[in-house]
Motif scaffolding. Structure first.
Motif, PDB file in Angstrom:
ATOM      1  N   LEU A  36       4.080  -8.510  -4.821  1.00  0.00           N
ATOM      2  CA  LEU A  36       3.057  -7.928  -3.538  1.00  0.00           C
ATOM      3  C   LEU A  36       1.951  -7.458  -3.729  1.00  0.00           C
ATOM      4  N   GLU A  37       1.279  -7.195  -4.155  1.00  0.00           N
ATOM      5  CA  GLU A  37       0.165  -7.077  -5.606  1.00  0.00           C
ATOM      6  C   GLU A  37      -1.139  -8.375  -4.728  1.00  0.00           C
ATOM      7  N   PHE A  38      -0.317  -8.870  -5.995  1.00  0.00           N
ATOM      8  CA  PHE A  38      -0.831 -10.567  -5.950  1.00  0.00           C
ATOM      9  C   PHE A  38      -0.852 -11.303  -4.754  1.00  0.00           C
ATOM     10  N   ILE A  39       0.285 -11.433  -3.763  1.00  0.00           N
ATOM     11  CA  ILE A  39      -0.120 -11.847  -2.488  1.00  0.00           C
ATOM     12  C   ILE A  39      -0.397 -11.338  -1.953  1.00  0.00           C
ATOM     13  N   ARG A  46      -5.610  -4.562   1.252  1.00  0.00           N
ATOM     14  CA  ARG A  46      -5.899  -4.198  -0.126  1.00  0.00           C
ATOM     15  C   ARG A  46      -4.815  -2.496   0.121  1.00  0.00           C
ATOM     16  N   VAL A  47      -3.019  -2.823   1.054  1.00  0.00           N
ATOM     17  CA  VAL A  47      -2.472  -1.966   1.199  1.00  0.00           C
ATOM     18  C   VAL A  47      -1.388  -0.991   0.431  1.00  0.00           C
ATOM     19  N   PRO A  48      -2.126   0.162  -0.284  1.00  0.00           N
ATOM     20  CA  PRO A  48      -0.909   0.752  -0.686  1.00  0.00           C
ATOM     21  C   PRO A  48       0.122   1.419  -0.555  1.00  0.00           C
TER      22      PRO A  48
END
Length: 95
Positions: A36-39, A46-48
């Motif tokens: 998810l962080e890569f996508i 950059r969404v926490p």
């Protein structure tokens, strides 16, 4: 050419259902956060986001709902396709 609405619905449903089954598997093995962080990163976002712990019942619900919506989308697509092509075939040919 006509498309079977049921077969098209099953195909669309299978695609989105299997995609979400894969996602559930990533959550189960703990790899989903990294994916998810890569996508998000390759979309300049950059969404926490923190994933919840895996739940087999929630995963089954996710797969069932997405399969159902995929089936509906495929069914409507095929019905619309058939309707548009039937109307086109009935129209007189232009010179």
């Amino acid at each position: 050419m006509t498309i079977s609405p049921v077969r098209c619905g099953l195909a669309f449903g299978a695609i989105v259902g299997l995609w979400h089954l894969l996602w559930s598997g990533l959550v189960a093995v703990g790899a989903a956060q990294t994916v998810l962080e890569f996508i998000l990163r390759i979309h300049f976002l950059r969404v926490p986001i923190t994933l919840l712990p895996f739940s087999a019942s929630i995963a089954a619900l996710l797969v069932a709902v997405t399969f159902g919506l995929g089936f509906l989308l495929g069914y409507v697509f095929a019905a619309l396709w058939n309707w548009l092509h039937r109307a086109r075939a009935a129209a007189p040919a232009s010179a």
